[in-house]
Design a protein around this motif. Structure first.
Motif, PDB file in Angstrom:
ATOM      1  N   TYR A  28       0.812  -1.217   0.000  1.00  0.00           N
ATOM      2  CA  TYR A  28       0.000   0.000   0.000  1.00  0.00           C
ATOM      3  C   TYR A  28       0.849   1.271   0.000  1.00  0.00           C
ATOM      4  CZ  TYR A  28      -4.187  -2.776   0.720  1.00  0.00           C
ATOM      5  OH  TYR A  28      -5.224  -3.668   0.540  1.00  0.00           O
ATOM      6  N   LEU A  29       2.170   1.144   0.209  1.00  0.00           N
ATOM      7  CA  LEU A  29       3.047   2.318   0.269  1.00  0.00           C
ATOM      8  C   LEU A  29       3.290   2.878  -1.130  1.00  0.00           C
ATOM      9  CD1 LEU A  29       5.692   0.924   2.786  1.00  0.00           C
ATOM     10  CD2 LEU A  29       3.661   2.272   3.306  1.00  0.00           C
ATOM     11  N   LYS A  63      12.744  16.499  13.850  1.00  0.00           N
ATOM     12  CA  LYS A  63      11.881  17.597  14.292  1.00  0.00           C
ATOM     13  C   LYS A  63      10.596  17.709  13.477  1.00  0.00           C
ATOM     14  CE  LYS A  63      14.967  20.916  14.025  1.00  0.00           C
ATOM     15  NZ  LYS A  63      15.535  22.279  14.164  1.00  0.00           N
ATOM     16  N   GLY A  64      10.434  16.825  12.481  1.00  0.00           N
ATOM     17  CA  GLY A  64       9.263  16.913  11.611  1.00  0.00           C
ATOM     18  C   GLY A  64       8.488  15.620  11.555  1.00  0.00           C
ATOM     19  N   LEU A  65       7.740  15.466  10.484  1.00  0.00           N
ATOM     20  CA  LEU A  65       6.952  14.267  10.259  1.00  0.00           C
ATOM     21  C   LEU A  65       7.231  13.738   8.848  1.00  0.00           C
ATOM     22  CD1 LEU A  65       3.471  15.428  11.627  1.00  0.00           C
ATOM     23  CD2 LEU A  65       4.946  13.712  12.696  1.00  0.00           C
ATOM     24  N   ILE A  66       7.210  12.420   8.718  1.00  0.00           N
ATOM     25  CA  ILE A  66       7.253  11.781   7.401  1.00  0.00           C
ATOM     26  C   ILE A  66       5.824  11.380   7.062  1.00  0.00           C
ATOM     27  CG2 ILE A  66       7.966   9.740   6.108  1.00  0.00           C
ATOM     28  CD1 ILE A  66      10.303  11.371   6.378  1.00  0.00           C
ATOM     29  N   GLY A  67       5.332  11.826   5.917  1.00  0.00           N
ATOM     30  CA  GLY A  67       4.000  11.443   5.464  1.00  0.00           C
ATOM     31  C   GLY A  67       4.113  10.554   4.237  1.00  0.00           C
ATOM     32  N   THR A  68       3.637   9.325   4.320  1.00  0.00           N
ATOM     33  CA  THR A  68       3.712   8.388   3.203  1.00  0.00           C
ATOM     34  C   THR A  68       2.319   8.186   2.608  1.00  0.00           C
ATOM     35  OG1 THR A  68       5.542   7.226   4.286  1.00  0.00           O
ATOM     36  CG2 THR A  68       4.431   6.084   2.466  1.00  0.00           C
ATOM     37  N   LEU A  69       2.178   8.457   1.302  1.00  0.00           N
ATOM     38  CA  LEU A  69       0.905   8.233   0.640  1.00  0.00           C
ATOM     39  C   LEU A  69       0.644   6.736   0.529  1.00  0.00           C
ATOM     40  CD1 LEU A  69       0.790  10.824  -2.286  1.00  0.00           C
ATOM     41  CD2 LEU A  69       0.132  11.113   0.100  1.00  0.00           C
ATOM     42  N   LEU A  70      -0.617   6.352   0.730  1.00  0.00           N
ATOM     43  CA  LEU A  70      -1.000   4.950   0.679  1.00  0.00           C
ATOM     44  C   LEU A  70      -2.018   4.714  -0.435  1.00  0.00           C
ATOM     45  CD1 LEU A  70      -1.561   4.250   4.493  1.00  0.00           C
ATOM     46  CD2 LEU A  70       0.541   3.959   3.180  1.00  0.00           C
TER      47      LEU A  70
END
Length: 309
Positions: A108-109, A160-167
């Motif tokens: 799904y990644l 210090k941030g976020l990783i956003g992975t589209l699924l």
């Protein structure tokens, strides 16, 4: 300088909201790319948008999107109509739930993005959301609209941030049964498994992306350099696959080969130079010009001049 944001909006966890920006975490721009040329003239090929029936070129302002109902029958949808599709995720990433990382099937990644606060306000709220995700050791699941499509996005704390992975959505993932049904049921003996496990243990290590080189990209660089130098390009012999007759014998030989590889790898080797600036640095400089790095290296530093005086 950071690249331009792909999306700007708000990140929301219940009543906690902050402005954020989404940036691509990966890039393909450093890879060698080719243009299409006319073999006869050497000129670049230009693509035109033409009417399929008349053959006339159509300007961009006259092009609209259309959904094909039947062969040759379309429903036209304008850009304005698409923008009027009111989805909250167009401007807000609403965190719907928190899940374990192991719950997300790798199929799904799609691709990763960096998420950070947008502007000077909202850093406190962003930190609260980020540290909650980190402390709970969870992945936050939300939705975001990119390129006129709503995507599921999985958020994880990173520095210090976020990783956003589209699924992907379930309808985008094919069933493995389409491909695995015809695989034969084979009984693997304990002796074979033990030998295979021994090979695995000999090759065990930690994943370090710096150890890997894009061999195809390097081969392209070599090919381009040879052609620029006017050398004759000769085809290389392709490796031939061997037909394994005795599987146990092949496993035993592999154990010996893995041991030899392991002893070789323990010898100190020169650390590979980081290719952070891209593989294109290996291309030959244009005749008559010195690479910027070489020129800078030959220019004496200010401190060195004072010392010699």
């Amino acid at each position: 300088m950071a690249p331009r944001a792909n999306w700007k909006g708000f990140l929301r966890l219940s009543l906690v909201t902050c402005p954020v920006a989404l940036y691509p975490a990966t890039s393909e721009s450093e890879k060698i790319s080719f243009n299409q040329l006319n073999r006869q003239t050497g000129h670049r090929i230009k693509y035109l948008k033409v009417d399929a029936d008349t053959g006339d070129e159509v300007p961009n302002e006259d092009i609209v999107k259309g959904y094909e109902l039947e062969k040759g029958q379309y429903i036209e949808v304008s850009k304005e109509e698409l923008e009027e599709v009111a989805l909250e995720s167009t401007r807000t990433i609403e965190i719907d739930e928190f899940v374990d990382r192991s719950d997300i099937d790798p199929r799904y990644l799609i691709r990763p993005y960096y998420l950070r606060p947008d502007g000077k306000v909202g850093h406190d709220a962003f930190a609260v959301i980020r540290e909650t995700i980190r402390e709970m050791d969870k992945v936050a699941i939300g939705r975001v609209v990119l390129t006129n499509r709503e995507h599921i996005i999985a958020l994880e704390a990173r520095d210090k941030g976020l990783i956003g992975t589209l699924l992907r959505y379930p309808y985008e993932v094919r069933s493995e049964q389409e491909y695995f049904d015809e695989i034969q049921d084979v009984k693997v003996t304990k002796d074979m498994l033990d030998l295979a496990k021994h090979i695995v243990n000999q090759k065990a290590g930690r994943f370090d992306p710096e150890k890997f080189e894009d061999h195809y990209e390097s081969a392209l660089v070599e090919l381009i350099n040879q052609k620029r130098a006017g050398k004759v390009i000769r085809p290389k012999e392709r490796p031939k696959g061997e037909n394994v007759v005795d599987l146990m014998d092949a496993l035993r030989k592999s154990v010996g080969g893995a041991a030899a590889d392991a002893s070789t790898s323990k010898k100190p080797t020169k650390k590979a130079k980081k290719a952070s600036a891209g593989q294109k640095e290996m291309l030959m400089p244009i005749a008559g010009k010195k690479p910027a790095k070489e020129a800078a290296a030959k220019k004496p530093a200010a401190g060195a001049r004072r010392k010699s005086a």
